[in-house]
Write an enzyme that holds these catalytic residues in place. Structure first.
Site, PDB file in Angstrom:
ATOM      1  N   LYS A 234     -76.348 -17.562-109.883  1.00 18.98           N
ATOM      2  CA  LYS A 234     -76.833 -16.609-110.885  1.00 18.98           C
ATOM      3  C   LYS A 234     -77.387 -17.367-112.093  1.00 18.98           C
ATOM      4  O   LYS A 234     -76.636 -17.966-112.842  1.00 18.98           O
ATOM      5  CB  LYS A 234     -75.722 -15.659-111.312  1.00 18.98           C
ATOM      6  CG  LYS A 234     -76.303 -14.353-111.812  1.00 18.98           C
ATOM      7  CD  LYS A 234     -75.249 -13.307-111.983  1.00 18.98           C
ATOM      8  CE  LYS A 234     -75.832 -11.912-111.916  1.00 18.98           C
ATOM      9  NZ  LYS A 234     -74.854 -10.902-112.285  1.00 18.98           N
TER      10      LYS A 234
ATOM     11  N   TRP B 182     -80.284 -13.357-109.577  1.00 23.66           N
ATOM     12  CA  TRP B 182     -79.749 -14.072-108.423  1.00 23.66           C
ATOM     13  C   TRP B 182     -80.787 -14.989-107.764  1.00 23.66           C
ATOM     14  O   TRP B 182     -81.954 -14.639-107.638  1.00 23.66           O
ATOM     15  CB  TRP B 182     -79.281 -13.090-107.355  1.00 23.66           C
ATOM     16  CG  TRP B 182     -78.064 -12.292-107.722  1.00 23.66           C
ATOM     17  CD1 TRP B 182     -78.007 -10.958-107.935  1.00 23.66           C
ATOM     18  CD2 TRP B 182     -76.724 -12.781-107.898  1.00 23.66           C
ATOM     19  NE1 TRP B 182     -76.717 -10.583-108.234  1.00 23.66           N
ATOM     20  CE2 TRP B 182     -75.915 -11.671-108.220  1.00 23.66           C
ATOM     21  CE3 TRP B 182     -76.129 -14.040-107.812  1.00 23.66           C
ATOM     22  CZ2 TRP B 182     -74.545 -11.784-108.458  1.00 23.66           C
ATOM     23  CZ3 TRP B 182     -74.769 -14.153-108.055  1.00 23.66           C
ATOM     24  CH2 TRP B 182     -73.985 -13.039-108.378  1.00 23.66           C
TER      25      TRP B 182
ATOM     26  N   GLU C 299     -72.455  -2.757-107.599  1.00 19.43           N
ATOM     27  CA  GLU C 299     -71.654  -1.866-106.764  1.00 19.43           C
ATOM     28  C   GLU C 299     -70.600  -1.115-107.567  1.00 19.43           C
ATOM     29  O   GLU C 299     -69.919  -0.238-107.046  1.00 19.43           O
ATOM     30  CB  GLU C 299     -70.932  -2.674-105.663  1.00 19.43           C
ATOM     31  CG  GLU C 299     -71.835  -3.321-104.630  1.00 19.43           C
ATOM     32  CD  GLU C 299     -72.338  -4.708-105.029  1.00 19.43           C
ATOM     33  OE1 GLU C 299     -72.359  -5.006-106.245  1.00 19.43           O
ATOM     34  OE2 GLU C 299     -72.712  -5.484-104.137  1.00 19.43           O
TER      35      GLU C 299
ATOM     36  N   THR D 105     -79.288  -4.636-105.086  1.00 15.24           N
ATOM     37  CA  THR D 105     -78.762  -5.934-105.509  1.00 15.24           C
ATOM     38  C   THR D 105     -79.074  -6.974-104.439  1.00 15.24           C
ATOM     39  O   THR D 105     -79.217  -6.634-103.264  1.00 15.24           O
ATOM     40  CB  THR D 105     -77.245  -5.844-105.796  1.00 15.24           C
ATOM     41  OG1 THR D 105     -76.787  -7.105-106.262  1.00 15.24           O
ATOM     42  CG2 THR D 105     -76.446  -5.434-104.580  1.00 15.24           C
TER      43      THR D 105
HETATM   44  P1  AMP Z   1     -74.852  -7.895-110.207  1.00 21.06           P
HETATM   45  O1  AMP Z   1     -74.587  -7.034-109.044  1.00 21.06           O
HETATM   46  O2  AMP Z   1     -76.192  -8.527-110.195  1.00 21.06           O
HETATM   47  O3  AMP Z   1     -74.542  -7.195-111.481  1.00 21.06           O
HETATM   48  O4  AMP Z   1     -73.850  -9.117-110.131  1.00 21.06           O
HETATM   49  C1  AMP Z   1     -72.465  -8.941-110.079  1.00 21.06           C
HETATM   50  C2  AMP Z   1     -71.787 -10.279-109.975  1.00 21.06           C
HETATM   51  O5  AMP Z   1     -72.080 -11.049-111.160  1.00 21.06           O
HETATM   52  C3  AMP Z   1     -70.295 -10.228-109.887  1.00 21.06           C
HETATM   53  O6  AMP Z   1     -69.839  -9.970-108.580  1.00 21.06           O
HETATM   54  C4  AMP Z   1     -69.934 -11.627-110.374  1.00 21.06           C
HETATM   55  O7  AMP Z   1     -70.113 -12.589-109.347  1.00 21.06           O
HETATM   56  C5  AMP Z   1     -70.971 -11.877-111.455  1.00 21.06           C
HETATM   57  N1  AMP Z   1     -70.457 -11.503-112.789  1.00 21.06           N
HETATM   58  C6  AMP Z   1     -70.626 -10.336-113.432  1.00 21.06           C
HETATM   59  N2  AMP Z   1     -70.020 -10.368-114.638  1.00 21.06           N
HETATM   60  C7  AMP Z   1     -69.433 -11.577-114.753  1.00 21.06           C
HETATM   61  C8  AMP Z   1     -68.634 -12.216-115.753  1.00 21.06           C
HETATM   62  N3  AMP Z   1     -68.326 -11.642-116.902  1.00 21.06           N
HETATM   63  N4  AMP Z   1     -68.196 -13.470-115.496  1.00 21.06           N
HETATM   64  C9  AMP Z   1     -68.512 -14.096-114.335  1.00 21.06           C
HETATM   65  N5  AMP Z   1     -69.252 -13.550-113.363  1.00 21.06           N
HETATM   66  C10 AMP Z   1     -69.711 -12.297-113.552  1.00 21.06           C
END
Ligand code: AMP
Length: 535
Positions: A434, A439, A326, A181
């Protein structure tokens, strides 16, 4: 009770035994294929055997650079099924980051979709551990490529034993998969998933109050298999015997809408940007979407208007969930409780636009400035998590201790919790933006601007965007006596970034608000930028 290990191989074995005639429908580059679980199981066994012949051993990492299709699904089970580790690589990362993660994970072998070959051909000489490449193609002959040694997936499968057993002498805590990530700055961080974590997470996807995935489902994961294992759906759907529809490379909203109608998809999953595209397609065309019982949306906040449009205009149930690389990833799922059914339509929408309540099996804490916050929907704090499918560290990375300490994973997400236990994400402490589920590092863009002689300070913030959820906007303070224009600054940084990383706008400020210790106060800056745009 017996201590039988929770392993991934037996999940495929279960599908072979109990759902032998159920199907995986897979779009590849050239064909639409239908394979039964009996066939998928046999191909998975052949693949395990072929991998052994190629010298892959217990604990070795097997990398994939691939879209969602049946071959990718087979590697999902073959790698952990033989005790190796499935490493799904995000093809949207920069070549520099892709090189880093392949070397850092020490991938022994790379499985690559035909259209992704050029990406790896360009960086082949920088890969330190890869001993063989396998191209996933429908064609009989190998494509022209400088990758060596290069095998064809289907030919390789022919060399394998269709009765190769799944390995059983594996500890359930052994690594089964890994995924990197993005970090705020610097190289991506790796997360290792154990067999146990993935099996327990799969159970969770089957719970009636989460996604309730079952044999009767026709599941179409749109979220890429290189994003947290397509949110774990390939594992759960195979185990539970759901029909799976894999939409393949470079799909369009039209293909997704057609597949929903044609294959009577009941559940599908993806980031909001995908559903915005599909919504437009569904509004323009005549599609029968009556089979759908859930559209899962996560990865970024699902806009209230999107939920409303799917449910009220199209009558398609929309489910908002939250998680991270994670966390394997499912953490919360938004669902009304039985006693909330008489809320007004608006009230229901307000509730469901929140990220939802913690799924059983995990624990959470929300820590504000004065300790744990009250569950009143007002007080904010950082969300901390722990549980059997929450990572405990980053893979061989000395940055682990900032996110993992005191027995908790510190998510970097700032939330409120309401009296029902529903979390709502308000902000994030990590300095990342995002956009469309991927990202962008604000810090890297800031550094690029600050290398310009006229720039004194630069801060990049996320602005809400209808299509991409967030887009970067740069706020710049110039040195006294200097002058420059937005376009000049954008041209200055353009060579360093992918097109979608480029800020949508550059705004000039006299100063950037800062904390007492001189850090940019991004939340305040964002408010100023919103005022500027009157949003
Ligand atoms: P990733 O590791 O790329 O899956 O990103 C995870 C991060 O995405 C989380 O820590 C949040 O900051 C954001 N995220 C994931 N799901 C949501 C959601 N339903 N609403 C808002 N932010 C989210």
């Amino acid at each position: 009770m017996m201590q039988t290990p929770l392993l991934i191989g037996p999940m495929m074995e279960h599908a072979e035994q109990f759902f032998a005639r159920k199907e995986v429908i897979s779009q590849t580059h050239d064909k639409l294929r239908r394979l039964t679980y009996a066939e998928i199981g046999q191909r998975t066994r052949r693949l395990m055997s072929a991998l052994s012949q190629l010298g892959v051993q217990k604990g070795d990492r097997v990398g994939t650079l691939a879209w969602n299709h049946h071959r990718h699904l087979e590697i999902y089970f073959a790698a952990p099924g033989m005790g190796a580790v499935l490493h799904t690589i995000n093809i949207r990362l920069t070549p520099e980051h892709i090189i880093y993660i392949i070397n850092h994970a020490e991938d022994q072998i790379l499985f690559i979709d035909e259209d992704i070959l050029p990406l790896i051909e360009k960086v082949q000489d920088k890969l330190q551990t890869v001993k063989a490449f396998v191209v996933m193609t429908d064609k009989d002959e190998l494509p022209e490529s400088n990758l060596a040694p290069l095998h064809s997936y289907e030919t390789l499968l022919q060399t394998g034993d269709p009765e190769q057993p799944f390995k059983t002498d594996i500890d359930e805590n052994d690594p089964a998969g890994m995924c990197y990530t993005s970090a705020t700055t610097g190289k991506p961080k790796g997360v290792v998933y154990s067999h146990r974590g993935i099996v327990l997470h799969s159970y969770t996807l089957g719970l009636a109050d989460t996604a309730a995935i079952s044999e009767s489902d026709v599941s179409m994961p749109v979220v890429p298999q290189f994003h947290v294992n397509a949110w774990g759906t390939p594992f759960a759907c195979t185990w539970f015997g759901s029909t799976q529809v894999m939409p393949g490379p470079r799909f369009t909203p039209k293909r997704l809408a057609q597949f929903i109608e044609r294959f009577k998809v009941t559940i599908t999953a993806g980031v909001p940007t995908i559903w915005l595209g599909v919504l437009r397609e569904l509004e323009q065309g005549e599609y029968d979407t009556s089979s759908l019982r859930a559209v899962l949306c996560g990865g970024s906040a699902a806009p209230r208007g999107l939920i409303q449009a799917f449910e009220q205009k199209l009558g398609v149930p929309f489910a908002h969930a939250y998680g991270a690389t994670e966390t394997t990833p499912l953490v919360t799922y938004s669902r009304l409780k039985s006693y909330q059914q008489d809320l007004s339509a608006e009230g229901k929408l307000d509730e469901r636009a929140k990220q939802g309540a913690l799924v059983p099996g995990l624990e959470m804490k929300v820590i504000g400035d004065d300790g744990e916050v009250a569950w009143n929907g007002e007080e904010m704090g950082e969300l901390l998590l722990r549980g059997p499918w929450i990572a405990s560290e980053y893979y061989e990375d000395d940055r682990s201790s900032s996110a993992f300490h005191d027995g908790w994973f510190h998510t970097g997400d700032v939330v409120t919790v309401d009296v029902e236990g529903n979390i709502q994400i308000i902000d994030r402490t990590k300095d990342l933006i995002k956009s469309g589920g991927e990202w962008i590092s604000s810090v890297e863009i800031e550094n690029a601007f600050m290398a310009h002689e006229a720039v004194f300070e630069a801060s990049v913030v996320a602005m809400p965007d209808a299509e991409w959820q967030e887009r970067p906007v740069a706020c710049v303070v110039l040195h006294e006596g200097y002058h420059t224009e937005k376009d000049e600054l954008l041209e200055f940084i353009r060579p360093q970034f992918a097109k979608w990383w480029m800020p949508d706008d550059v705004l000039f400020f006299d100063e950037i608000p800062k904390t007492s210790v001189g850090k940019f106060l991004k939340r305040e800056l964002r408010e100023r930028v919103k005022e500027h745009y009157k949003v």
